[in-house]
Structures are given as structure tokens and as C-alpha cells.
Motif scaffolding. Structure first.
Motif, PDB file in Angstrom:
ATOM      1  N   VAL A   1      -1.697   0.521  10.068  1.00 29.47           N
ATOM      2  CA  VAL A   1      -1.732   0.800  11.511  1.00 29.47           C
ATOM      3  C   VAL A   1      -1.168  -0.360  12.330  1.00 29.47           C
ATOM      4  O   VAL A   1      -1.140  -0.286  13.551  1.00 29.47           O
ATOM      5  CB  VAL A   1      -3.175   1.128  11.984  1.00 29.47           C
ATOM      6  N   TYR A   2      -0.722  -1.432  11.666  1.00 29.74           N
ATOM      7  CA  TYR A   2      -0.200  -2.607  12.372  1.00 29.74           C
ATOM      8  C   TYR A   2       1.323  -2.544  12.410  1.00 29.74           C
ATOM      9  O   TYR A   2       1.984  -2.513  11.375  1.00 29.74           O
ATOM     10  CB  TYR A   2      -0.671  -3.902  11.697  1.00 29.74           C
ATOM     11  N   HIS A   3       1.890  -2.540  13.607  1.00 27.10           N
ATOM     12  CA  HIS A   3       3.341  -2.459  13.791  1.00 27.10           C
ATOM     13  C   HIS A   3       4.023  -3.698  13.202  1.00 27.10           C
ATOM     14  O   HIS A   3       3.539  -4.813  13.346  1.00 27.10           O
ATOM     15  CB  HIS A   3       3.683  -2.342  15.281  1.00 27.10           C
ATOM     16  N   GLY A   4       5.141  -3.459  12.509  1.00 29.11           N
ATOM     17  CA  GLY A   4       5.949  -4.553  11.985  1.00 29.11           C
ATOM     18  C   GLY A   4       5.411  -5.214  10.731  1.00 29.11           C
ATOM     19  O   GLY A   4       5.927  -6.235  10.300  1.00 29.11           O
ATOM     20  N   ALA A   5       4.395  -4.652  10.114  1.00 31.91           N
ATOM     21  CA  ALA A   5       3.798  -5.266   8.924  1.00 31.91           C
ATOM     22  C   ALA A   5       4.703  -5.089   7.706  1.00 31.91           C
ATOM     23  O   ALA A   5       5.424  -4.103   7.582  1.00 31.91           O
ATOM     24  CB  ALA A   5       2.437  -4.650   8.647  1.00 31.91           C
TER      25      ALA A   5
ATOM     26  N   PHE B   1      -1.163   6.023   0.472  1.00 34.00           N
ATOM     27  CA  PHE B   1      -0.794   5.181   1.610  1.00 34.00           C
ATOM     28  C   PHE B   1      -0.460   6.071   2.791  1.00 34.00           C
ATOM     29  O   PHE B   1       0.267   7.048   2.653  1.00 34.00           O
ATOM     30  CB  PHE B   1       0.414   4.288   1.278  1.00 34.00           C
ATOM     31  N   VAL B   2      -0.993   5.708   3.933  1.00 30.08           N
ATOM     32  CA  VAL B   2      -0.687   6.403   5.179  1.00 30.08           C
ATOM     33  C   VAL B   2      -0.083   5.362   6.111  1.00 30.08           C
ATOM     34  O   VAL B   2      -0.690   4.316   6.354  1.00 30.08           O
ATOM     35  CB  VAL B   2      -1.952   7.018   5.819  1.00 30.08           C
ATOM     36  N   ILE B   3       1.124   5.645   6.593  1.00 30.33           N
ATOM     37  CA  ILE B   3       1.791   4.725   7.516  1.00 30.33           C
ATOM     38  C   ILE B   3       1.871   5.409   8.864  1.00 30.33           C
ATOM     39  O   ILE B   3       2.558   6.410   9.021  1.00 30.33           O
ATOM     40  CB  ILE B   3       3.195   4.341   7.004  1.00 30.33           C
ATOM     41  N   GLU B   4       1.138   4.869   9.844  1.00 31.06           N
ATOM     42  CA  GLU B   4       1.104   5.418  11.195  1.00 31.06           C
ATOM     43  C   GLU B   4       1.410   4.332  12.219  1.00 31.06           C
ATOM     44  O   GLU B   4       0.784   4.264  13.268  1.00 31.06           O
ATOM     45  CB  GLU B   4      -0.255   6.051  11.479  1.00 31.06           C
ATOM     46  N   ALA B   5       2.368   3.480  11.893  1.00 33.08           N
ATOM     47  CA  ALA B   5       2.769   2.403  12.795  1.00 33.08           C
ATOM     48  C   ALA B   5       4.275   2.210  12.662  1.00 33.08           C
ATOM     49  O   ALA B   5       4.872   2.572  11.654  1.00 33.08           O
ATOM     50  CB  ALA B   5       2.035   1.112  12.445  1.00 33.08           C
ATOM     51  N   ASP B   6       4.885   1.650  13.677  1.00 35.46           N
ATOM     52  CA  ASP B   6       6.331   1.452  13.688  1.00 35.46           C
ATOM     53  C   ASP B   6       6.743   0.235  12.862  1.00 35.46           C
ATOM     54  O   ASP B   6       6.014  -0.766  12.791  1.00 35.46           O
ATOM     55  CB  ASP B   6       6.824   1.264  15.128  1.00 35.46           C
TER      56      ASP B   6
END
Length: 191
Positions: A41-45, A61-66
Motif C-alpha cells: 500500500v506504500y507508493h514507490g516501494a 501479493f496484492v499491489i494497491e499503490a502506484d
């Protein structure tokens, strides 16, 4: 009193306020080494697997950040059930899923309502009945897939399914499957 608290937490879980999958660590350093399934949930990680993972989750894995990068580092994620999704990218812009192996998931990589993704160096394979998609792209745009291998020894409906999406680029992909379609494009443009 305790049984009411347990019931309340269970209800929150059912309606989605409490997730069974833990959050990925906050990116204080880069890369962030991970060794279990998690929700980004952390952008740019930038997350880097430091070992193979056996998934017990519905979505590993769930990716919900840019602009999130998930680098397998050559490792693999193996499902205990052929009815799960390896990686779900949802409502995200930018980002990469790269350099690894997804085994025995119903859907290896599912991208929904996302844009500007680059995915490469992946092997997606299924050896059990019940697999449906190597990669599924829905309501998304500007997705790129390079240097992929999709294999199924049992019935898989689609190697790659693209629905209601635009500007998808597929290059250097090998699909070995027993199923309906290698690549199926439905209601899309500019591929």
C-alpha cells in the motif's frame, strides 16, 4: 463479552475491514526484503523476495499503490491451491512485477483497473486442474509484458486474457498450454 468481540472481528473480516493478508513492510530502505505474502500500500516501494514462498492466501501479493516494484529475485511463489491468484495489481499506476516464478495458481498475474505497468522475466506454470489464466488484464491500459513463459500441463482456459483494456504490448512470450486460447483479446484496442 469475549464471544461478542470475536464475532465483531469476524464480521469486520467478512466485509473487508480486516484483511487476512498482512501489509508489506513500510519502505524505510530500498529494497525492502520480504519473505511472506503481503499487501503493498506504500507508493514507490521496491520489494525484493529473499526466498521462495508457499502461499496460503487467496491472493499472495496484492499491489494497491502506484509505482511499486515486486522483484522475485529469481525466487518462486507456490500456491497450495489451484484456485488462488498469485499477484493482484488493482487500482495502481506504474509499477513492475519481475524476475520470478508463479506456480499452481488459478490466475498467476491479475491486473485490474491499472495503468502503465511493466512486467518481465516471469514464468507462470500450473500442474493442477482448475487453472484458468496465466495472466488476466481487465479494465487497464498501457501494460507491457516481456520475456514471459506460461505453461500448463492441465486444462488452462487462457494463457493471456485481455478484457476491456487498451495499449497492451506483449513481446517475447512463450505459451505452452492445454486449453482454449493462448492469447485472447476481448473488446480492446491498440494492442
Amino acid at each position: 463479552m469475549l464471544k461478542y468481540l470475536v464475532f465483531f472481528i469476524f464480521c469486520l473480516y467478512i466485509i473487508g475491514f480486516v484483511s487476512a493478508i498482512p501489509l508489506c513492510p513500510e519502505p524505510f530502505t530500498s529494497p525492502v526484503f520480504i519473505s511472506e505474502c503481503c499487501k503493498a500500500v506504500y507508493h514507490g516501494a521496491f520489494y525484493l523476495l529473499d526466498r521462495d514462498i508457499r502461499s496460503l492466501e487467496e491472493n499472495c501479493f496484492v499491489i494497491e499503490a502506484d509505482n511499486v516494484t515486486l522483484d522475485f529475485g529469481g525466487h518462486k511463489i507456490i500456491s497450495n491451491s489451484s484456485y488462488d491468484t498469485g499477484i493482484l495489481v488493482k487500482n495502481a499506476r506504474g509499477g513492475e512485477v519481475i524476475n520470478g516464478i508463479l506456480e499452481n495458481f488459478s490466475t498467476g498475474l491479475f491486473i485490474e483497473n491499472s495503468s502503465d505497468g511493466a512486467h518481465e522475466g516471469l514464468t507462470i506454470s500450473s500442474y493442477e486442474e482448475g487453472a484458468s489464466y496465466g495472466i488476466q488484464v481487465v479494465d487497464s491500459s498501457f501494460q507491457e509484458f516481456d520475456n514471459l513463459s506460461i505453461k500448463s500441463e492441465e486444462m488452462m482456459d487462457y494463457g493471456i486474457l485481455i478484457e476491456n483494456s487498451t495499449h497492451t504490448r506483449i513481446a517475447d512470450v512463450v505459451i505452452e498450454w492445454m486449453g482454449s486460447y493462448g492469447v485472447y483479446v476481448d473488446e480492446v484496442s491498440y494492442h
